[in-house]
Design an enzyme around this catalytic site. Structure first.
Site, PDB file in Angstrom:
ATOM      1  N   CYS A 122       1.222  -8.731   2.771  1.00 31.06           N
ATOM      2  CA  CYS A 122       0.535  -7.471   3.058  1.00 31.06           C
ATOM      3  C   CYS A 122       0.856  -6.456   1.968  1.00 31.06           C
ATOM      4  CB  CYS A 122       1.004  -7.000   4.432  1.00 31.06           C
ATOM      5  SG  CYS A 122       0.992  -5.240   4.671  1.00 31.06           S
ATOM      6  N   GLU A 123      -0.200  -5.865   1.391  1.00 23.29           N
ATOM      7  CA  GLU A 123       0.054  -4.966   0.266  1.00 23.29           C
ATOM      8  C   GLU A 123       0.564  -3.593   0.698  1.00 23.29           C
ATOM      9  OE1 GLU A 123      -3.748  -4.902  -1.677  1.00 23.29           O
ATOM     10  OE2 GLU A 123      -4.410  -3.099  -0.629  1.00 23.29           O
ATOM     11  N   HIS A 124       0.511  -3.323   2.007  1.00 25.00           N
ATOM     12  CA  HIS A 124       1.018  -2.030   2.473  1.00 25.00           C
ATOM     13  C   HIS A 124       2.515  -2.046   2.726  1.00 25.00           C
ATOM     14  CE1 HIS A 124      -3.301  -1.510   4.069  1.00 25.00           C
ATOM     15  NE2 HIS A 124      -3.182  -0.980   2.882  1.00 25.00           N
ATOM     16  N   HIS A 125       3.021  -3.211   3.122  1.00 25.91           N
ATOM     17  CA  HIS A 125       4.451  -3.288   3.481  1.00 25.91           C
ATOM     18  C   HIS A 125       5.208  -4.375   2.732  1.00 25.91           C
ATOM     19  CE1 HIS A 125       2.442  -1.457   7.024  1.00 25.91           C
ATOM     20  NE2 HIS A 125       3.531  -0.722   7.096  1.00 25.91           N
ATOM     21  N   GLN A 163      -6.340  -8.398   4.363  1.00 22.66           N
ATOM     22  CA  GLN A 163      -7.034  -9.618   4.776  1.00 22.66           C
ATOM     23  C   GLN A 163      -8.527  -9.566   4.464  1.00 22.66           C
ATOM     24  OE1 GLN A 163      -5.879 -11.080   8.634  1.00 22.66           O
ATOM     25  NE2 GLN A 163      -7.789 -12.193   8.878  1.00 22.66           N
ATOM     26  N   HIS A 191      -0.080 -10.713  11.000  1.00 21.79           N
ATOM     27  CA  HIS A 191       0.525  -9.816  10.003  1.00 21.79           C
ATOM     28  C   HIS A 191       1.919  -9.451  10.485  1.00 21.79           C
ATOM     29  CE1 HIS A 191      -3.159  -8.696   7.587  1.00 21.79           C
ATOM     30  NE2 HIS A 191      -3.598  -9.532   8.517  1.00 21.79           N
ATOM     31  N   CYS A 193       3.709  -7.225   9.404  1.00 24.09           N
ATOM     32  CA  CYS A 193       3.907  -5.768   9.465  1.00 24.09           C
ATOM     33  C   CYS A 193       3.499  -5.240  10.837  1.00 24.09           C
ATOM     34  CB  CYS A 193       3.116  -5.061   8.367  1.00 24.09           C
ATOM     35  SG  CYS A 193       1.342  -5.278   8.497  1.00 24.09           S
TER      36      CYS A 193
HETATM   37  N1  LIG Z   1      -7.343  -3.238   7.363  1.00 19.67           N
HETATM   38  C1  LIG Z   1      -6.141  -3.786   7.154  1.00 19.67           C
HETATM   39  N2  LIG Z   1      -5.050  -3.099   7.471  1.00 19.67           N
HETATM   40  C2  LIG Z   1      -3.860  -3.694   7.258  1.00 19.67           C
HETATM   41  C3  LIG Z   1      -3.717  -4.973   6.736  1.00 19.67           C
HETATM   42  N3  LIG Z   1      -2.394  -5.252   6.670  1.00 19.67           N
HETATM   43  C4  LIG Z   1      -1.756  -4.189   7.153  1.00 19.67           C
HETATM   44  N4  LIG Z   1      -2.630  -3.225   7.515  1.00 19.67           N
HETATM   45  C5  LIG Z   1      -2.434  -1.903   8.108  1.00 19.67           C
HETATM   46  O1  LIG Z   1      -2.168  -0.926   7.146  1.00 19.67           O
HETATM   47  C6  LIG Z   1      -1.854   0.247   7.885  1.00 19.67           C
HETATM   48  C7  LIG Z   1      -0.953   1.166   7.110  1.00 19.67           C
HETATM   49  O2  LIG Z   1      -0.850   2.322   7.879  1.00 19.67           O
HETATM   50  P1  LIG Z   1       0.202   3.504   7.645  1.00 19.67           P
HETATM   51  O3  LIG Z   1       0.058   4.459   8.771  1.00 19.67           O
HETATM   52  O4  LIG Z   1       0.025   4.039   6.257  1.00 19.67           O
HETATM   53  O5  LIG Z   1       1.581   2.735   7.658  1.00 19.67           O
HETATM   54  P2  LIG Z   1       2.654   2.654   8.817  1.00 19.67           P
HETATM   55  O6  LIG Z   1       3.177   4.035   9.145  1.00 19.67           O
HETATM   56  O7  LIG Z   1       3.695   1.665   8.389  1.00 19.67           O
HETATM   57  O8  LIG Z   1       1.804   2.125  10.045  1.00 19.67           O
HETATM   58  P3  LIG Z   1       2.231   1.264  11.325  1.00 19.67           P
HETATM   59  O9  LIG Z   1       2.125  -0.184  10.939  1.00 19.67           O
HETATM   60  O10 LIG Z   1       1.246   1.655  12.362  1.00 19.67           O
HETATM   61  O11 LIG Z   1       3.649   1.629  11.667  1.00 19.67           O
HETATM   62  C8  LIG Z   1      -1.263  -0.249   9.194  1.00 19.67           C
HETATM   63  O12 LIG Z   1      -2.148   0.110  10.230  1.00 19.67           O
HETATM   64  C9  LIG Z   1      -1.271  -1.778   9.030  1.00 19.67           C
HETATM   65  O13 LIG Z   1      -1.456  -2.468  10.246  1.00 19.67           O
HETATM   66  C10 LIG Z   1      -4.902  -5.685   6.419  1.00 19.67           C
HETATM   67  O14 LIG Z   1      -4.894  -6.805   5.932  1.00 19.67           O
HETATM   68  N5  LIG Z   1      -6.081  -5.047   6.642  1.00 19.67           N
HETATM   69 ZN   LIG Z   2       1.456  -4.493   6.361  1.00 20.03          ZN
END
Ligand SMILES: Nc1nc2c(ncn2[C@@H]2O[C@H](COP(=O)(O)OP(=O)(O)OP(=O)(O)O)[C@@H](O)[C@H]2O)c(=O)[nH]1
Ligand SMILES: [Zn+2]
Length: 227
Positions: A122-125, A163, A191, A193
């Protein structure tokens, strides 16, 4: 600050990138589906060195003892893992060798590879995405080696991803390589995360799909693909 376009250094003429890899990259760029990347000119060795040093900082900041014999090599391991393994798909020189043969058999029915194992990040985490992909295409003039479909999924999965983009990248790559729009891709994934942190939902998983050509317009084909 420079506009993003201005800092992207194209290595379009890099002879180490195969012609199919080049075509796929251009198709993704044209559709705005390429992973946001900036060529920084670093060799793999330089990347590993920088990541190792940065990971040392991270671990040190967390208060971990870097002289401990179990922890001391972790920064090096992570650097190798990022560059050589889980993010290797950022480097088009590692694009799989694609074997395609002429469709002399005149196959005109879908060829489907189901339940391809998929792990991505996952590129966010920067934590794991764990799932499966199903890919189908209707050959036109070429038939692609079956394992190459798994390899294509693997290549794009070895990037920081969302994804939805991963699903689209596999679609466009296969469309480009087989010269047909008639491709369908679906991914089911958990995921970490979502599972191991944050909302900590251990049950939910995410389904995405990307359809092209007749898979979009022919309801019977669509139904068959999703069955
Ligand atoms: N659309 C999409 N979202 C993703 C994917 N992988 C992770 N995410 C989401 O990216 C979002 C990042 O949100 P933020 O609010 O910036 O991060 P955060 O505070 O860590 O969010 P939480 O996971 O809700 O605790 C989260 O809702 C994740 O679930 C993916 O493959 N597709
Ligand atoms: Zn993530």
């Amino acid at each position: 600050m420079l506009a993003k376009e201005a800092v992207i250094v194209r290595d379009a003429l890099d002879p180490s990138i195969s012609e199919p890899a080049q075509r796929v990259r251009e198709a993704l760029e044209a559709k705005g589906l390429e992973t946001p990347m900036v060529a920084n000119g670093l060799t793999d060795e330089q990347k590993r060195k920088r990541i190792e040093s940065a990971m040392r900082d991270v671990m040190d900041t967390l208060g971990l003892d870097l002289t401990d014999d179990s922890l001391c090599d972790t920064p090096t391991r992570i650097a190798k893992m990022y560059v050589n393994e889980i993010f290797g798909g950022l480097d088009y020189r590692k694009f799989p060798k694609i074997t395609a043969i002429e469709n002399k058999m005149q196959i005109d029915q879908p060829v489907q590879v189901s339940d391809i194992s998929l792990t991505s990040t996952c590129e966010h985490h920067f934590v794991t995405i764990d799932g499966t992909a199903t890919v189908s295409y209707i050959p036109k003039d070429t038939v692609i080696g079956l394992s190459k479909i798994n390899r294509l999924v693997g290549f794009f999965a070895q990037r920081p991803q969302v994804q939805e983009r991963l699903t689209q990248q596999v679609l466009v790559a296969l469309q480009t390589l087989t010269n047909t729009e008639d491709v369908a891709v679906s991914i089911n994934a958990t995921h970490y995360c979502v599972k191991a942190r944050g909302i900590r939902d251990t049950n939910s998983y995410t389904k995405t799909s990307a359809l092209g050509g007749r898979f979009l317009t022919d309801n019977e084909l669509k139904r068959e693909f999703f069955r």
